[in-house]
Design an enzyme around this catalytic site. Sequence first.
Site, PDB file in Angstrom:
ATOM      1  N   ILE A 222       0.824  -1.216   0.000  1.00 37.27           N
ATOM      2  CA  ILE A 222       0.000   0.000   0.000  1.00 37.27           C
ATOM      3  C   ILE A 222       0.860   1.269   0.000  1.00 37.27           C
ATOM      4  O   ILE A 222       0.398   2.319  -0.450  1.00 37.27           O
ATOM      5  CB  ILE A 222      -0.994  -0.022   1.192  1.00 37.27           C
ATOM      6  CG1 ILE A 222      -2.184   0.912   0.920  1.00 37.27           C
ATOM      7  CG2 ILE A 222      -0.299   0.312   2.507  1.00 37.27           C
ATOM      8  CD1 ILE A 222      -3.369   0.686   1.859  1.00 37.27           C
TER       9      ILE A 222
ATOM     10  N   ASP B 203       1.212  -0.745   9.402  1.00 34.10           N
ATOM     11  CA  ASP B 203       1.473   0.495  10.139  1.00 34.10           C
ATOM     12  C   ASP B 203       2.971   0.818  10.107  1.00 34.10           C
ATOM     13  O   ASP B 203       3.389   1.953   9.777  1.00 34.10           O
ATOM     14  CB  ASP B 203       0.987   0.288  11.584  1.00 34.10           C
ATOM     15  CG  ASP B 203       0.834   1.558  12.386  1.00 34.10           C
ATOM     16  OD1 ASP B 203       0.930   2.647  11.800  1.00 34.10           O
ATOM     17  OD2 ASP B 203       0.602   1.447  13.608  1.00 34.10           O
TER      18      ASP B 203
ATOM     19  N   TYR C  84      -4.121  -8.350  14.676  1.00 34.11           N
ATOM     20  CA  TYR C  84      -5.376  -8.290  15.436  1.00 34.11           C
ATOM     21  C   TYR C  84      -6.290  -9.493  15.182  1.00 34.11           C
ATOM     22  O   TYR C  84      -7.367  -9.598  15.775  1.00 34.11           O
ATOM     23  CB  TYR C  84      -6.116  -6.972  15.154  1.00 34.11           C
ATOM     24  CG  TYR C  84      -5.559  -5.769  15.892  1.00 34.11           C
ATOM     25  CD1 TYR C  84      -4.467  -5.885  16.765  1.00 34.11           C
ATOM     26  CD2 TYR C  84      -6.120  -4.508  15.737  1.00 34.11           C
ATOM     27  CE1 TYR C  84      -3.956  -4.775  17.448  1.00 34.11           C
ATOM     28  CE2 TYR C  84      -5.624  -3.391  16.420  1.00 34.11           C
ATOM     29  CZ  TYR C  84      -4.547  -3.532  17.275  1.00 34.11           C
ATOM     30  OH  TYR C  84      -4.062  -2.438  17.950  1.00 34.11           O
TER      31      TYR C  84
HETATM   32  N1  AR6 Z   1       0.718  -3.174   2.238  1.00 29.40           N
HETATM   33  C1  AR6 Z   1      -0.547  -3.670   2.262  1.00 29.40           C
HETATM   34  N2  AR6 Z   1      -0.989  -4.525   3.221  1.00 29.40           N
HETATM   35  C2  AR6 Z   1      -0.106  -4.918   4.167  1.00 29.40           C
HETATM   36  C3  AR6 Z   1       1.239  -4.458   4.206  1.00 29.40           C
HETATM   37  C4  AR6 Z   1       1.643  -3.544   3.183  1.00 29.40           C
HETATM   38  N3  AR6 Z   1       2.878  -3.042   3.139  1.00 29.40           N
HETATM   39  N4  AR6 Z   1       1.856  -5.027   5.273  1.00 29.40           N
HETATM   40  C5  AR6 Z   1       0.944  -5.827   5.879  1.00 29.40           C
HETATM   41  N5  AR6 Z   1      -0.237  -5.763   5.214  1.00 29.40           N
HETATM   42  P1  AR6 Z   1      -1.630  -5.679  10.360  1.00 29.40           P
HETATM   43  P2  AR6 Z   1      -3.918  -5.268  12.195  1.00 29.40           P
HETATM   44  C6  AR6 Z   1      -1.507  -6.440   5.509  1.00 29.40           C
HETATM   45  O1  AR6 Z   1      -1.059  -6.703  11.278  1.00 29.40           O
HETATM   46  O2  AR6 Z   1      -4.266  -6.697  12.153  1.00 29.40           O
HETATM   47  C7  AR6 Z   1       0.347  -3.002  14.011  1.00 29.40           C
HETATM   48  O3  AR6 Z   1       1.443  -3.274  14.835  1.00 29.40           O
HETATM   49  C8  AR6 Z   1      -1.461  -7.717   6.315  1.00 29.40           C
HETATM   50  O4  AR6 Z   1      -1.139  -8.832   5.486  1.00 29.40           O
HETATM   51  O5  AR6 Z   1      -0.715  -4.685   9.769  1.00 29.40           O
HETATM   52  O6  AR6 Z   1      -5.021  -4.255  12.051  1.00 29.40           O
HETATM   53  C9  AR6 Z   1      -0.449  -1.782  14.476  1.00 29.40           C
HETATM   54  O7  AR6 Z   1       0.368  -0.804  15.066  1.00 29.40           O
HETATM   55  C10 AR6 Z   1      -2.883  -7.788   6.850  1.00 29.40           C
HETATM   56  O8  AR6 Z   1      -3.750  -8.371   5.878  1.00 29.40           O
HETATM   57  O9  AR6 Z   1      -2.805  -4.805  11.121  1.00 29.40           O
HETATM   58  C11 AR6 Z   1      -1.400  -2.386  15.456  1.00 29.40           C
HETATM   59  O10 AR6 Z   1      -0.819  -2.525  16.733  1.00 29.40           O
HETATM   60  C12 AR6 Z   1      -3.296  -6.321   6.988  1.00 29.40           C
HETATM   61  O11 AR6 Z   1      -2.271  -5.570   6.329  1.00 29.40           O
HETATM   62  C13 AR6 Z   1      -1.686  -3.749  14.881  1.00 29.40           C
HETATM   63  O12 AR6 Z   1      -0.551  -4.096  14.088  1.00 29.40           O
HETATM   64  C14 AR6 Z   1      -3.403  -5.846   8.418  1.00 29.40           C
HETATM   65  O13 AR6 Z   1      -2.407  -6.466   9.223  1.00 29.40           O
HETATM   66  C15 AR6 Z   1      -2.897  -3.716  13.986  1.00 29.40           C
HETATM   67  O14 AR6 Z   1      -3.190  -5.025  13.578  1.00 29.40           O
END
Ligand code: AR6
Length: 182
Positions: free
Chosen positions: A20, A43, A130
Amino acid sequence: MTVLARRIGDVQLEVVVADITTLGVDAIVNAANASLLGGGGVDGAIHRAAGLELVAECRTLGGCPTGDARITNGYLLPARHVIHAVGPVWSGGSRGEAEALSSCYRRALELCQANGLNSLAFSAISTGVYRFPADQAAKIAVHTTIDALPIAPSVARVIFCCFSERSAALHTDVLARYGSPC
Ligand code: AR6
């Protein structure tokens, strides 16, 4: 890589597999935590790519409750803005997780409208650390977005940005039932 594109009225909705942080849209939607001060997953990737000015602006916001979202500039990102949405931690499904996740999508669209934004890309909020079940999350993402389009007439392009083929397939299964091909 675009997996599916559909048109609903004047709005184009797409499922893409991408990092993203590479998308040049008006806003990308971050899966943040309530502190808004960064973390792992998407994030961490967004904060790394945006540079330190992003966390400096986030510090001024005083956090954000679950189910809500805040908007900042995009700094070094190709996206003009970041919408930081705080998804729910999955704890079995009976603690309002679905409502909170749905609220993230609706609030992001409201912020787009309030700021006159035309294009946005959602990450799959809550489906990583999460632990929200990815199939249920994809349904909520697509259904809520389509339901909320009338509250955001400034928005003409919505991308569901998936990080895996599996996530993209789950979003595609839902989106393919709506609109017309484009
Ligand atoms: N581009 C697009 N999608 C992504 C990328 C990227 N570069 N990297 C990961 N994803 P997560 P959550 C996807 O864990 O579950 C953080 O530490 C990933 O495969 O990033 O909402 C925050 O600070 C997954 O499908 O977010 C919070 O503490 C999606 O993004 C916590 O994690 C969300 O995974 C939030 O957890």
